[in-house]
Design a protein around this motif. Structure first.
Motif, PDB file in Angstrom:
ATOM      1  N   ALA A   1      18.332  41.359  48.487  1.00 24.92           N
ATOM      2  CA  ALA A   1      19.844  42.094  48.823  1.00 24.92           C
ATOM      3  C   ALA A   1      19.729  42.465  46.543  1.00 24.92           C
ATOM      4  O   ALA A   1      21.198  43.500  46.961  1.00 24.92           O
ATOM      5  CB  ALA A   1      20.877  41.065  49.133  1.00 24.92           C
ATOM      6  N   HIS A   2      20.254  41.580  45.808  1.00 28.02           N
ATOM      7  CA  HIS A   2      20.330  42.172  45.189  1.00 28.02           C
ATOM      8  C   HIS A   2      19.378  43.601  44.268  1.00 28.02           C
ATOM      9  O   HIS A   2      20.200  43.890  43.788  1.00 28.02           O
ATOM     10  CB  HIS A   2      20.254  40.621  44.034  1.00 28.02           C
ATOM     11  CG  HIS A   2      21.643  40.307  44.003  1.00 28.02           C
ATOM     12  ND1 HIS A   2      22.334  40.505  43.279  1.00 28.02           N
ATOM     13  CD2 HIS A   2      21.488  38.593  44.828  1.00 28.02           C
ATOM     14  CE1 HIS A   2      23.206  39.226  43.421  1.00 28.02           C
ATOM     15  NE2 HIS A   2      22.912  38.330  44.081  1.00 28.02           N
ATOM     16  N   VAL A   3      18.424  43.442  44.921  1.00 31.35           N
ATOM     17  CA  VAL A   3      17.719  44.849  44.625  1.00 31.35           C
ATOM     18  C   VAL A   3      18.575  46.098  44.958  1.00 31.35           C
ATOM     19  O   VAL A   3      18.062  46.952  44.723  1.00 31.35           O
ATOM     20  CB  VAL A   3      16.096  44.410  44.597  1.00 31.35           C
ATOM     21  CG1 VAL A   3      15.796  45.240  44.302  1.00 31.35           C
ATOM     22  CG2 VAL A   3      15.708  43.184  43.788  1.00 31.35           C
ATOM     23  N   GLU A   4      18.565  45.439  46.848  1.00 28.45           N
ATOM     24  CA  GLU A   4      18.302  46.879  47.557  1.00 28.45           C
ATOM     25  C   GLU A   4      19.871  47.492  48.237  1.00 28.45           C
ATOM     26  O   GLU A   4      20.546  48.366  48.733  1.00 28.45           O
ATOM     27  CB  GLU A   4      17.627  46.142  48.900  1.00 28.45           C
ATOM     28  CG  GLU A   4      15.842  46.113  49.195  1.00 28.45           C
ATOM     29  CD  GLU A   4      16.013  45.340  50.067  1.00 28.45           C
ATOM     30  OE1 GLU A   4      16.795  45.306  50.969  1.00 28.45           O
ATOM     31  OE2 GLU A   4      14.647  45.198  50.034  1.00 28.45           O
ATOM     32  N   VAL A   5      21.002  46.342  47.865  1.00 31.32           N
ATOM     33  CA  VAL A   5      22.445  46.721  47.912  1.00 31.32           C
ATOM     34  C   VAL A   5      23.341  47.139  46.879  1.00 31.32           C
ATOM     35  O   VAL A   5      23.284  46.368  46.412  1.00 31.32           O
ATOM     36  CB  VAL A   5      23.028  45.436  49.209  1.00 31.32           C
ATOM     37  CG1 VAL A   5      24.602  45.950  49.178  1.00 31.32           C
ATOM     38  CG2 VAL A   5      22.440  45.659  50.252  1.00 31.32           C
TER      39      VAL A   5
ATOM     40  N   LEU B   1      26.321  45.185  45.969  1.00 32.76           N
ATOM     41  CA  LEU B   1      26.688  44.168  45.125  1.00 32.76           C
ATOM     42  C   LEU B   1      26.519  43.975  43.446  1.00 32.76           C
ATOM     43  O   LEU B   1      24.973  44.765  43.878  1.00 32.76           O
ATOM     44  CB  LEU B   1      24.910  43.185  46.144  1.00 32.76           C
ATOM     45  CG  LEU B   1      24.777  41.839  46.084  1.00 32.76           C
ATOM     46  CD1 LEU B   1      25.669  41.455  46.107  1.00 32.76           C
ATOM     47  CD2 LEU B   1      23.938  41.152  47.032  1.00 32.76           C
ATOM     48  N   MET B   2      26.392  42.949  43.507  1.00 32.52           N
ATOM     49  CA  MET B   2      26.993  42.769  41.855  1.00 32.52           C
ATOM     50  C   MET B   2      26.098  42.375  41.332  1.00 32.52           C
ATOM     51  O   MET B   2      25.529  41.193  42.369  1.00 32.52           O
ATOM     52  CB  MET B   2      28.569  42.811  41.162  1.00 32.52           C
ATOM     53  CG  MET B   2      29.802  43.494  41.106  1.00 32.52           C
ATOM     54  SD  MET B   2      29.467  44.988  40.863  1.00 32.52           S
ATOM     55  CE  MET B   2      28.280  46.645  41.732  1.00 32.52           C
ATOM     56  N   PRO B   3      25.325  42.487  39.765  1.00 34.18           N
ATOM     57  CA  PRO B   3      24.210  41.497  39.671  1.00 34.18           C
ATOM     58  C   PRO B   3      25.047  40.695  39.072  1.00 34.18           C
ATOM     59  O   PRO B   3      24.972  40.383  37.425  1.00 34.18           O
ATOM     60  CB  PRO B   3      23.467  42.525  38.642  1.00 34.18           C
ATOM     61  CG  PRO B   3      24.799  43.623  38.153  1.00 34.18           C
ATOM     62  CD  PRO B   3      25.697  43.259  39.211  1.00 34.18           C
ATOM     63  N   TYR B   4      24.979  39.423  39.345  1.00 33.35           N
ATOM     64  CA  TYR B   4      25.934  38.644  39.061  1.00 33.35           C
ATOM     65  C   TYR B   4      25.535  37.455  39.790  1.00 33.35           C
ATOM     66  O   TYR B   4      25.596  37.356  41.448  1.00 33.35           O
ATOM     67  CB  TYR B   4      27.595  38.477  38.813  1.00 33.35           C
ATOM     68  CG  TYR B   4      28.328  37.028  38.541  1.00 33.35           C
ATOM     69  CD1 TYR B   4      28.243  37.829  36.395  1.00 33.35           C
ATOM     70  CD2 TYR B   4      28.405  35.990  38.451  1.00 33.35           C
ATOM     71  CE1 TYR B   4      28.932  36.281  36.064  1.00 33.35           C
ATOM     72  CE2 TYR B   4      29.259  35.400  37.792  1.00 33.35           C
ATOM     73  CZ  TYR B   4      29.246  35.544  36.769  1.00 33.35           C
ATOM     74  OH  TYR B   4      29.705  34.537  36.364  1.00 33.35           O
TER      75      TYR B   4
ATOM     76  N   ARG C   1      15.165  36.848  38.523  1.00 40.43           N
ATOM     77  CA  ARG C   1      15.871  37.941  37.110  1.00 40.43           C
ATOM     78  C   ARG C   1      14.274  38.470  37.418  1.00 40.43           C
ATOM     79  O   ARG C   1      14.140  39.649  37.093  1.00 40.43           O
ATOM     80  CB  ARG C   1      14.988  36.700  36.030  1.00 40.43           C
ATOM     81  CG  ARG C   1      16.455  36.276  35.422  1.00 40.43           C
ATOM     82  CD  ARG C   1      16.504  36.144  34.314  1.00 40.43           C
ATOM     83  NE  ARG C   1      17.430  35.273  33.935  1.00 40.43           N
ATOM     84  CZ  ARG C   1      18.316  34.467  33.131  1.00 40.43           C
ATOM     85  NH1 ARG C   1      16.701  33.631  32.308  1.00 40.43           N
ATOM     86  NH2 ARG C   1      19.442  35.040  31.666  1.00 40.43           N
ATOM     87  N   ALA C   2      12.552  38.087  38.374  1.00 40.14           N
ATOM     88  CA  ALA C   2      11.758  39.299  37.899  1.00 40.14           C
ATOM     89  C   ALA C   2      12.476  40.647  39.453  1.00 40.14           C
ATOM     90  O   ALA C   2      12.266  41.630  38.950  1.00 40.14           O
ATOM     91  CB  ALA C   2      10.018  38.845  38.857  1.00 40.14           C
ATOM     92  N   ALA C   3      13.046  40.489  39.662  1.00 36.65           N
ATOM     93  CA  ALA C   3      13.657  40.833  41.026  1.00 36.65           C
ATOM     94  C   ALA C   3      14.994  41.869  40.092  1.00 36.65           C
ATOM     95  O   ALA C   3      14.732  43.473  40.682  1.00 36.65           O
ATOM     96  CB  ALA C   3      14.215  40.581  42.471  1.00 36.65           C
ATOM     97  N   ARG C   4      15.469  41.527  39.740  1.00 38.13           N
ATOM     98  CA  ARG C   4      17.095  41.838  38.770  1.00 38.13           C
ATOM     99  C   ARG C   4      16.812  41.591  37.883  1.00 38.13           C
ATOM    100  O   ARG C   4      17.994  40.688  37.830  1.00 38.13           O
ATOM    101  CB  ARG C   4      18.054  41.560  40.230  1.00 38.13           C
ATOM    102  CG  ARG C   4      19.084  42.582  39.216  1.00 38.13           C
ATOM    103  CD  ARG C   4      19.593  43.638  40.280  1.00 38.13           C
ATOM    104  NE  ARG C   4      19.894  44.269  39.337  1.00 38.13           N
ATOM    105  CZ  ARG C   4      20.920  45.496  39.812  1.00 38.13           C
ATOM    106  NH1 ARG C   4      21.430  45.096  41.804  1.00 38.13           N
ATOM    107  NH2 ARG C   4      21.597  45.542  39.204  1.00 38.13           N
TER     108      ARG C   4
END
Ligand code: SAM
Ligand code: SF4
Length: 449
Positions: free
Chosen positions: A251-255, A258-261, A294-297
């Motif tokens: 979800a952190h990659v696709e939405v 959704l904030m990166p935190y 971290r690899a994803a985002r």
């Protein structure tokens, strides 16, 4: 000395965590719906609610000292109606009744929807409700009145994890989640009132599972909320490392909303201490989760909670905590000295550490955390991002808002207002904030507009 028979004003004092802030707001909604008016000072209030938090050190002492102040007669000989609410009230209800006979209402965090009823009951003697009722309180709460750009939304309560230091499973009961349909309706109503960001709250928010409907997990709920027009940002806290699954990372990659935190408490960098804490994760499994994330985002900002001085913590264990702080480079962290919570397993463990050792370790940990925060903030200098403006700054014309990475950003933008989402460049960094300047549209962009 009498408390007012028909109270007209109220004041809610919040002692603790974000869930406590949400509960305070909802108690305010209940009292307002009952015809009372909120006032800023407890001294001007007919009803004072002390919404306690058991996580804070010496929480009970703070409660008793506030009660002591409130029970002093005012100029007209009256005193306010005193309500002890929250986790301390839940855990120590009977003791509060004995030590502070002037308390009129004692109400736990799962029963505060009954507050207006309990206040009426208290006119004839102390009213107490520290039950964990089967009917969820959320069904009995009125519409929210909040008028801010950013709002909390409790989606999950309670805990089944039983970390050996923690009182939450005893005060907030087992893990329960609110139905997704109710949450979507509450978020839509918030957006209609001008809210642009919601922070989904839960003691174990990533253990969320829609109890009715389609059995959505937290990532499914986030995706559903992201469909709401006008809702610009979604955050969630607090997560447990054990429940940090692939779908939430995806979800952190696709939405985009959704904030990166991510706030992902580890508590200790020593697997030996984590085992004694009953955390159900090791240093290695925690770091592996972060590596996947971290690899994803890659731009995700991380924060955590730490406890220093858990019973039996050696200097080597503490060094492991310092080293994990340096390795992860947290954007922020909340550091606590271990303190005994009666009734929890760690309270009676041998090798309790002295306050002096805990103080010394806390000071070293705070220094390491603040180095990491500054390094993180510096790494964002030069980034372009949006800031949600939340409050005025110290200097005229300044506004303070949040970046996607939850940094406080200070910016001066002529004509901008609280609640605006503005595009800025981050130009300078401090340990607890960044400075930003508005993005000036290029000549070509201005011409095109
Ligand atoms: N559920 C979250 C988790 O698992 O990390 C934490 C929620 S707890 C309400 C908030 C924080 O309070 C914990 O992460 C822990 O660092 C701190 N805390 C809880 N009990 C404590 C104690 N007895 N002494 C010191 N800090 C404590
Ligand atoms: Fe407390 Fe542990 Fe539950 Fe978090 S997971 S609320 S620290 S028992």
């Amino acid at each position: 000395m009498t408390s007012p028979a028909s109270p007209k004003t109220y004041h809610v004092k919040s002692f603790g965590c974000q869930m406590n802030v949400y509960d305070s707001e909802r108690m305010g909604d209940l009292l307002s719906a009952d015809g009372l008016t909120a006032v800023d000072s407890p001294d001007a209030a007919d009803v004072v609610v002390l919404n306690t938090c058991h996580i804070r050190e010496r929480a009970a002492e703070k409660l008793y000292s506030d009660i002591g102040r409130l029970r002093q007669p005012r100029a007209d000989g009256s005193r306010p109606t005193i309500v002890a609410a929250g986790c301390v009230a839940q855990a120590e209800g009977a003791e509060i009744g004995r030590r502070a006979p002037d308390v009129d209402v004692i109400v736990g965090p799962l029963a505060y929807h009954r507050l207006p009823e309990l206040l009426k009951q208290s006119e004839t003697g102390r009213a107490v409700d520290i039950d964990m009722p089967a009917v969820p309180k959320f069904d009995s709460l009125p519409q929210r009145r909040i008028a801010q750009a950013s709002a909390f939304l409790t989606v999950q309560e309670g805990c089944d994890k039983f970390c050996t230091f923690c009182v939450v499973p005893y005060t907030r009961g087992p893990e329960t989640s609110r139905p997704a349909a109710d949450l979507i309706a509450e978020a839509q109503a918030l957006v209609a009132r001008g809210v642009r960001e919601v922070t989904l709250l839960g003691q174990n928010v990533n253990a969320y599972v829609d109890s009715l409907g389609a059995g959505l997990s937290l990532s499914g709920l986030i995706r559903a909320l992201a469909e709401i027009d006008g809702l610009e940002r979604i955050r969630y806290t607090t997560s447990h490392p054990r429940d940090m699954h692939e779908d939430l990372i995806a979800a952190h990659v696709e939405v985009p909303k959704l904030m990166p935190y991510l706030h992902l408490p580890v508590q200790s960098g020593s697997s030996r201490i984590l085992k004694a804490m009953n955390r159900a994760h090791t240093r290695e499994s925690y770091l592996a989760t972060l590596a996947t994330l971290r690899a994803a985002r890659p731009d995700i900002a991380l924060s955590g909670d730490f406890i220093v001085g858990f019973p039996g913590e050696t200097e080597a264990d503490f060094e492991d905590t310092l080293s994990i702080v340096r390795e992860v480079q947290y954007a922020a962290a909340y550091c606590f000295k271990y303190s005994i919570r009666p009734g929890t397993p760690a309270a009676t463990m041998p090798d309790q550490l002295s306050e002096a050792v805990k103080d010394e370790r806390l000071a070293r940990l705070l220094a390491a955390v603040s180095e990491g925060s500054l390094a993180f903030n510096r790494s964002t200098v030069g980034r372009r991002c949006k800031v949600l403006l939340e409050r005025p700054g110290r200097k005229p014309g300044q506004l303070i808002g949040k970046t996607p990475w939850l940094q406080s950003a200070v910016v001066s933008i002529p004509g901008a207002a609280i609640g605006d989402l503005v595009e800025v460049d981050i130009v300078d960094a401090h340990p607890n904030s960044v400075e930003a300047v508005p993005v000036v549209p290029s000549k070509q962009e201005s011409a095109a507009a």
